[in-house]
Each structure stands twice: as structure tokens, then as C-alpha cells.
Design an enzyme around this catalytic site. Structure first.
Site, PDB file in Angstrom:
ATOM      1  N   VAL A  48      -5.961   4.332  -5.979  1.00 54.63           N
ATOM      2  CA  VAL A  48      -4.845   4.799  -5.168  1.00 54.63           C
ATOM      3  C   VAL A  48      -5.095   6.236  -4.673  1.00 54.63           C
ATOM      4  O   VAL A  48      -4.747   6.578  -3.541  1.00 54.63           O
ATOM      5  CB  VAL A  48      -3.505   4.650  -5.932  1.00 54.63           C
ATOM      6  CG1 VAL A  48      -3.419   5.537  -7.155  1.00 54.63           C
ATOM      7  CG2 VAL A  48      -2.328   4.903  -5.008  1.00 54.63           C
ATOM      8  N   ASP A  49      -5.717   7.047  -5.507  1.00 59.14           N
ATOM      9  CA  ASP A  49      -5.955   8.434  -5.100  1.00 59.14           C
ATOM     10  C   ASP A  49      -6.927   8.516  -3.921  1.00 59.14           C
ATOM     11  O   ASP A  49      -6.747   9.331  -3.010  1.00 59.14           O
ATOM     12  CB  ASP A  49      -6.481   9.234  -6.298  1.00 59.14           C
ATOM     13  CG  ASP A  49      -6.238  10.721  -6.130  1.00 59.14           C
ATOM     14  OD1 ASP A  49      -5.117  11.099  -5.732  1.00 59.14           O
ATOM     15  OD2 ASP A  49      -7.173  11.507  -6.371  1.00 59.14           O
ATOM     16  N   SER A  84      -2.311   4.585 -14.176  1.00 62.91           N
ATOM     17  CA  SER A  84      -3.276   4.334 -15.269  1.00 62.91           C
ATOM     18  C   SER A  84      -3.763   2.894 -15.413  1.00 62.91           C
ATOM     19  O   SER A  84      -4.611   2.626 -16.264  1.00 62.91           O
ATOM     20  CB  SER A  84      -2.720   4.770 -16.643  1.00 62.91           C
ATOM     21  OG  SER A  84      -2.934   6.154 -16.843  1.00 62.91           O
ATOM     22  N   ASP A  95       0.862  -1.178   0.000  1.00 55.76           N
ATOM     23  CA  ASP A  95       0.000   0.000   0.000  1.00 55.76           C
ATOM     24  C   ASP A  95       0.904   1.236   0.000  1.00 55.76           C
ATOM     25  O   ASP A  95       1.684   1.434   0.941  1.00 55.76           O
ATOM     26  CB  ASP A  95      -0.863  -0.049   1.266  1.00 55.76           C
ATOM     27  CG  ASP A  95      -1.766   1.162   1.422  1.00 55.76           C
ATOM     28  OD1 ASP A  95      -1.640   2.128   0.636  1.00 55.76           O
ATOM     29  OD2 ASP A  95      -2.596   1.137   2.351  1.00 55.76           O
ATOM     30  N   ILE A  96       0.794   2.046  -1.016  1.00 61.30           N
ATOM     31  CA  ILE A  96       1.712   3.176  -1.166  1.00 61.30           C
ATOM     32  C   ILE A  96       1.557   4.197  -0.033  1.00 61.30           C
ATOM     33  O   ILE A  96       2.513   4.896   0.313  1.00 61.30           O
ATOM     34  CB  ILE A  96       1.551   3.840  -2.561  1.00 61.30           C
ATOM     35  CG1 ILE A  96       2.813   4.639  -2.914  1.00 61.30           C
ATOM     36  CG2 ILE A  96       0.297   4.692  -2.635  1.00 61.30           C
ATOM     37  CD1 ILE A  96       2.897   5.036  -4.369  1.00 61.30           C
TER      38      ILE A  96
HETATM   39  N1  AR6 Z   1      -1.255   1.613  -3.076  1.00 57.54           N
HETATM   40  C1  AR6 Z   1      -0.680   1.314  -4.268  1.00 57.54           C
HETATM   41  N2  AR6 Z   1      -1.372   1.074  -5.405  1.00 57.54           N
HETATM   42  C2  AR6 Z   1      -2.720   1.115  -5.317  1.00 57.54           C
HETATM   43  C3  AR6 Z   1      -3.408   1.419  -4.113  1.00 57.54           C
HETATM   44  C4  AR6 Z   1      -2.614   1.672  -2.955  1.00 57.54           C
HETATM   45  N3  AR6 Z   1      -3.162   1.972  -1.772  1.00 57.54           N
HETATM   46  N4  AR6 Z   1      -4.741   1.380  -4.366  1.00 57.54           N
HETATM   47  C5  AR6 Z   1      -4.881   1.057  -5.662  1.00 57.54           C
HETATM   48  N5  AR6 Z   1      -3.671   0.892  -6.243  1.00 57.54           N
HETATM   49  P1  AR6 Z   1      -6.125   3.613 -10.067  1.00 57.54           P
HETATM   50  P2  AR6 Z   1      -5.677   5.031 -12.622  1.00 57.54           P
HETATM   51  C6  AR6 Z   1      -3.321   0.514  -7.632  1.00 57.54           C
HETATM   52  O1  AR6 Z   1      -7.480   3.191 -10.513  1.00 57.54           O
HETATM   53  O2  AR6 Z   1      -5.880   3.769 -13.382  1.00 57.54           O
HETATM   54  C7  AR6 Z   1      -9.164   7.269  -9.547  1.00 57.54           C
HETATM   55  O3  AR6 Z   1     -10.497   7.213  -9.260  1.00 57.54           O
HETATM   56  C8  AR6 Z   1      -4.392  -0.148  -8.468  1.00 57.54           C
HETATM   57  O4  AR6 Z   1      -4.535  -1.508  -8.111  1.00 57.54           O
HETATM   58  O5  AR6 Z   1      -5.937   4.071  -8.692  1.00 57.54           O
HETATM   59  O6  AR6 Z   1      -4.538   5.924 -12.981  1.00 57.54           O
HETATM   60  C9  AR6 Z   1      -8.684   8.668  -9.865  1.00 57.54           C
HETATM   61  O7  AR6 Z   1      -9.428   9.638  -9.193  1.00 57.54           O
HETATM   62  C10 AR6 Z   1      -3.788   0.014  -9.860  1.00 57.54           C
HETATM   63  O8  AR6 Z   1      -2.826  -1.013 -10.119  1.00 57.54           O
HETATM   64  O9  AR6 Z   1      -5.535   4.792 -11.034  1.00 57.54           O
HETATM   65  C11 AR6 Z   1      -8.834   8.742 -11.349  1.00 57.54           C
HETATM   66  O10 AR6 Z   1     -10.144   9.102 -11.718  1.00 57.54           O
HETATM   67  C12 AR6 Z   1      -3.061   1.354  -9.757  1.00 57.54           C
HETATM   68  O11 AR6 Z   1      -2.995   1.675  -8.365  1.00 57.54           O
HETATM   69  C13 AR6 Z   1      -8.582   7.346 -11.811  1.00 57.54           C
HETATM   70  O12 AR6 Z   1      -8.882   6.518 -10.724  1.00 57.54           O
HETATM   71  C14 AR6 Z   1      -3.736   2.494 -10.481  1.00 57.54           C
HETATM   72  O13 AR6 Z   1      -5.152   2.370 -10.355  1.00 57.54           O
HETATM   73  C15 AR6 Z   1      -7.142   7.105 -12.188  1.00 57.54           C
HETATM   74  O14 AR6 Z   1      -7.030   5.825 -12.735  1.00 57.54           O
END
Ligand code: AR6
Length: 170
Positions: free
Chosen positions: A33-34, A117, A10-11
Site C-alpha cells: 500500500v505504501d 501489517s 484501492d485506498i
Molecule cells: N489500497 C489498499 N490496500 C492495499 C493497497 C492499496 N492500493 N495495496 C496493498 N494493500 P502492506 P504491511 C493491502 O504489505 O503488511 C511495505 O513495503 C495489502 O493487500 O502494504 O503493513 C512498507 O514499505 C495488505 O492487505 O503493508 C513496509 O516495509 C495491506 O494493504 C511494509 O510493506 C497491508 O500490506 C509494511 O507491511
């Protein structure tokens, strides 16, 4: 020598100078992640983001990390996958370069990245991992950081990054 670590986790728990979050262009929070970053940083992060007035895809912005262990959050906006012919690869590469540029500007020594992404934005994981690690490899030749960490949340993403790391030789 910069240390590159690829890990599953978890980042928001990373004890680094800055963590990168994969945001959307409004920079007003979201899922994935955001969502986790905003949750862990507390409400001051959203207030700081509101003042930034958004961020186009391929660019990066920085705010404090508030309640996070990381002092800073670098917000970048990856491309939404549209099939691969809409410049997605170049935009994703630019995200990594811009994050490194911001980190250098702020004199940061350690930065953790998520897999930008590859969640809600639908970018294929292997292809994204190749771009991420190619950009990291390029950066390692030019700049000295103490440590770069790629934090993969899901096991499949972790596997993909480890495979591509071996293939690219970074
Ligand atoms: N730590 C590390 N990686 C994570 C965590 C965490 N706590 N949680 C999720 N991931 P995404 P995107 C991973 O969807 O595709 C949001 O709603 C996840 O499993 O977070 O760039 C934003 O507001 C995946 O491998 O980002 C934008 O609208 C990676 O992070 C949109 O999603 C990226 O998934 C951005 O989409």
C-alpha cells in the site's frame, strides 16, 4: 453519527480527508500500500517523508497528500509478525489509536485505513481485523468523525473484515 464503511478497493482513490498508509520505520517508501500511495501522491511525498526522520512502530506521522484525492496522508508503522508473543497485538492497536489521535489533532472528518501489517509484515488477517475493528469501535464511542472507511485490497481480506464486523458488532 460516524459512518463506518468496509469496502474492497484501492485506498489511493479514496476521496477522504486523510488516507492511512502502512509504512516501514524509515518512512522512505516501499511496496504494498505504501508503494501505491507514493506512486499516486508523486515525488513530493518522499521529500516530505525524508524530513520526518522515520517513525517507530506503533506511532503515526502526517504529511500532505500532494497529488492524491486525499488532502493528507497519515503514515503509521505496524508490527512485523513474529509469532504473536512479541507484543504485536498491542502495537497494532496502538497504530489505530495514534492515527485517530493525529486525525483529531488536525480536525479531520474522514479517514480511510488499509489493513495494516497484513501484507509484507505477515500479521494474520483475522487477528488483525479483530484488532482494527475493536479499536474503531472504541473510537466510535469517544469521537465523532463523519466517516471511517476500511479499504481492503484483496477479496480474502475484505471477507475477513466483513465477518469480524458482524462478530464484533461495529
Ligand atoms: N489500497 C489498499 N490496500 C492495499 C493497497 C492499496 N492500493 N495495496 C496493498 N494493500 P502492506 P504491511 C493491502 O504489505 O503488511 C511495505 O513495503 C495489502 O493487500 O502494504 O503493513 C512498507 O514499505 C495488505 O492487505 O503493508 C513496509 O516495509 C495491506 O494493504 C511494509 O510493506 C497491508 O500490506 C509494511 O507491511
Amino acid at each position: 453519527m460516524t459512518t463506518l464503511t468496509i469496502m474492497q478497493g484501492d485506498i489511493t482513490r479514496q476521496n477522504v480527508d486523510a488516507i492511512v498508509t502502512a509504512a516501514n520505520a524509515a518512512l522512505l517508501g516501499g511496496g504494498g500500500v505504501d508503494g501505491a500511495v507514493h506512486e499516486a501522491a508523486g515525488p513530493d511525498l518522499l521529500i516530505a517523508c525524508q524530513k520526518l526522520g522515520g517513525c517507530p512502530s506503533g506511532e503515526a506521522r502526517i504529511t500532505p497528500g500532494y497529488r492524491l484525492p486525499a488532502r493528507w496522508v497519515i503514515h503509521t508503522v505496524g508490527p512485523v509478525w513474529q509469532g504473536g508473543n512479541a507484543g504485536e497485538d498491542a502495537i497494532l492497536a496502538q497504530c489505530y489509536r495514534q492515527c485517530f489521535a493525529v486525525a483529531r489533532e488536525y480536525g479531520l472528518r474522514s479517514v480511510a485505513f488499509p489493513s495494516i501489517s497484513t501484507g509484507a509484515f505477515g500479521f494474520p488477517v483475522r487477528r488483525a481485523a479483530r484488532i482494527a475493528l475493536t479499536e474503531i469501535k472504541q473510537m466510535l464511542r469517544q469521537t465523532e468523525f463523519e466517516s471511517i472507511v476500511v479499504v481492503c485490497f484483496e477479496p480474502e481480506v475484505y471477507t475477513a473484515y466483513r465477518m469480524l464486523r458482524a462478530e464484533i458488532g461495529v
